[in-house]
Design an enzyme around this catalytic site. Structure first.
Site, PDB file in Angstrom:
ATOM      1  N   ASN A 153       0.833  -1.219   0.000  1.00 10.27           N
ATOM      2  CA  ASN A 153       0.000   0.000   0.000  1.00 10.27           C
ATOM      3  C   ASN A 153       0.863   1.264   0.000  1.00 10.27           C
ATOM      4  OD1 ASN A 153      -2.634  -0.978  -0.129  1.00 10.27           O
ATOM      5  ND2 ASN A 153      -2.745  -1.334   2.077  1.00 10.27           N
ATOM      6  N   ASP A 179      -5.707  -2.802  -3.227  1.00 11.18           N
ATOM      7  CA  ASP A 179      -7.023  -3.410  -3.422  1.00 11.18           C
ATOM      8  C   ASP A 179      -7.007  -4.391  -4.587  1.00 11.18           C
ATOM      9  OD1 ASP A 179      -8.029  -1.972  -1.324  1.00 11.18           O
ATOM     10  OD2 ASP A 179      -9.090  -0.500  -2.550  1.00 11.18           O
ATOM     11  N   ASP A 214      -6.117  -7.669   5.015  1.00 12.83           N
ATOM     12  CA  ASP A 214      -5.507  -8.664   4.132  1.00 12.83           C
ATOM     13  C   ASP A 214      -5.638 -10.073   4.700  1.00 12.83           C
ATOM     14  OD1 ASP A 214      -3.829  -8.132   6.274  1.00 12.83           O
ATOM     15  OD2 ASP A 214      -1.983  -8.483   5.137  1.00 12.83           O
TER      16      ASP A 214
END
Length: 332
Positions: free
Chosen positions: A201, A210, A236
């Site tokens: 991220n 995503d 996650d």
């Protein structure tokens, strides 16, 4: 209840009945099927129908024969018995005799072109005021509710799915898994956790993060069996429940293959930050397993993997509860 039945004056009863009949017949224009039956005389007096009920004309049939035909022709075997408990001439007369006036049920109906339509079936039972003997008449109204049913099912499906991956969400996961465990089957619960997901991220942005989660979900969907329960707890972290699993060694090949597929996920062409996943698992004890109990053990196994060798899998063992368990895996 039909209000005009409580009116004493015969003429007013007849007038109210005529208006009621006119209103019902007018509303029948948009129905799949509308039947008027004289149950006492055992006769189908009138029918209005649209496709596919237009294929057969029941007017003039005996009520017994017509109702039996409809049950056998349009109801599946699993629904036929329930429908038969209501929609037979004998049962309808008994309901009317006990003071019943309205029956309302929903069933899926089967048609010759393999089409299935959900229908709302309403039966109104009325004493005919024009006949001194007081014949019992049944007005059967069959309305197509397939569109409303699909809308409701879609709303329910969305409520139990994770919005990003379309896998089961936490609430539906727990309820489904607990239901399967209650059957006493030997199952394996797996927790999958992406390694270094925060770094993905931070490096590529949340949109790419995503996309990685969606790619993992798609791999899981295609990798596991249709009867296995797959979901996302959040972040996650993913869950899989595999039922009817005899031994751990039956899963070794399955998990090694899964880890290989996950490693093929690419964030960019350079693949500077490859995707890896760690897996912790636990096995159920038939008759004494719950989601929470299995999750706690699988989470302990996942902790072991994360601390020793990320990108692999391990199954829970009681020794993992010891404070010094990880010491044996440390370099000296």
């Amino acid at each position: 209840a039909v209000s005009f039945l409580d009116i004493d004056d015969a003429y007013v009863k007849e007038l109210a009945y005529a208006r009621y009949l006119l209103n019902v017949q007018e509303n029948a224009r948009n129905m799949l099927l509308y039947l008027e039956l004289d149950l006492t005389a055992n006769l189908v007096e009138w029918q209005r129908s649209s496709r596919p009920f237009k294929e057969v004309e029941l007017t003039g049939w005996s009520s017994d024969h017509a109702l039996k035909f409809l049950l056998e022709q349009y109801f599946s075997e699993e629904n036929r018995e329930e429908a038969r408990n209501t929609f037979t001439r004998k049962n309808l007369l008994e309901i009317a005799g006990a003071g019943g006036t309205t029956i309302s049920k929903e069933f899926p109906l089967l048609f010759s072109d393999s089409e299935v339509r959900w229908a709302h079936i309403k039966v109104e039972l009325v004493t005919d005021p024009y006949i001194s003997a007081g014949n019992i008449r049944a007005f059967i109204l069959v309305t197509d509710i397939s569109a409303e049913r699909r809308k409701t099912e879609n709303l329910l499906a969305r409520a139990e799915r994770d919005s990003l991956t379309s896998l089961y969400n936490r609430e539906s996961l727990e309820s489904r898994i607990n239901a399967i465990l209650a059957e006493g089957k030997r199952c394996a619960l797996l927790i999958l956790d992406l390694d270094n997901f925060k770094k993905i991220n931070d490096t590529y942005g949340h949109l790419q993060g995503d996309n990685a989660l969606k790619a993992l979900a798609e791999i899981m969907r295609s990798h596991f069996r249709e009867k296995d329960v797959i979901g996302r707890l959040g972040g996650d972290e993913f869950i899989v429940l595999l039922s009817d699993i005899a031994e751990k060694n039956t899963l070794d090949g399955v998990l090694l293959s899964l880890l290989y597929k996950i490693s093929s996920i690419r964030i960019d062409e350079k693949n500077d930050l490859p995707i890896r996943c760690s897996i912790g698992g636990s096995f159920s004890v038939p008759g004494a397993a719950t989601f929470d109990a299995l999750y706690a053990k699988a989470d302990r196994a996942l902790y072991h993997v994360k601390r020793t060798e990320k990108g692999h899998y391990a199954f829970y063992s009681p020794g993992m509860e010891r404070d010094d368990y990880l010491d044996q895996f440390c370099d000296t």
